[in-house]
Design an enzyme around this catalytic site. Structure first.
Site, PDB file in Angstrom:
ATOM      1  N   ASP A  47     -44.365  67.486 -15.037  1.00  0.00           N
ATOM      2  CA  ASP A  47     -45.559  66.642 -14.970  1.00  0.00           C
ATOM      3  C   ASP A  47     -46.838  67.325 -15.442  1.00  0.00           C
ATOM      4  OD1 ASP A  47     -45.828  68.384 -12.870  1.00  0.00           O
ATOM      5  OD2 ASP A  47     -46.272  66.867 -11.376  1.00  0.00           O
ATOM      6  N   GLU A  48     -46.691  68.422 -16.194  1.00  0.00           N
ATOM      7  CA  GLU A  48     -47.873  69.121 -16.685  1.00  0.00           C
ATOM      8  C   GLU A  48     -47.637  69.579 -18.119  1.00  0.00           C
ATOM      9  OE1 GLU A  48     -49.953  71.477 -13.130  1.00  0.00           O
ATOM     10  OE2 GLU A  48     -47.925  72.177 -13.549  1.00  0.00           O
TER      11      GLU A  48
END
Length: 64
Positions: A47-48
């Site tokens: 998620d990054e």
């Protein structure tokens, strides 16, 4: 924070079973969107990511 430590500080904590396959599925969709703006994507985790949009595919101008 580890789960063990979290449970120590919050004994009423309820752990929810993760849905890693669904999480990965959504992550791939989001990453696809990133590549619509730039090829310079450096994923960090599911998620990054870092994106270099200095020169972007949509020719969006930076605000000065």
């Amino acid at each position: 924070m580890s789960g063990v430590l979290a449970k120590k500080y919050c004994p009423e904590l309820i752990f929810v079973r993760p849905r890693f396959e669904r999480y990965k599925e959504i992550s791939k969709k989001i990453r696809k969107i990133f590549y619509e703006y730039t090829d310079l994507v450096e994923p960090l985790s599911l998620d990054e990511a870092y994106l270099d949009v200095t020169q972007n595919k949509k020719e969006i101008q930076a605000l000065h």
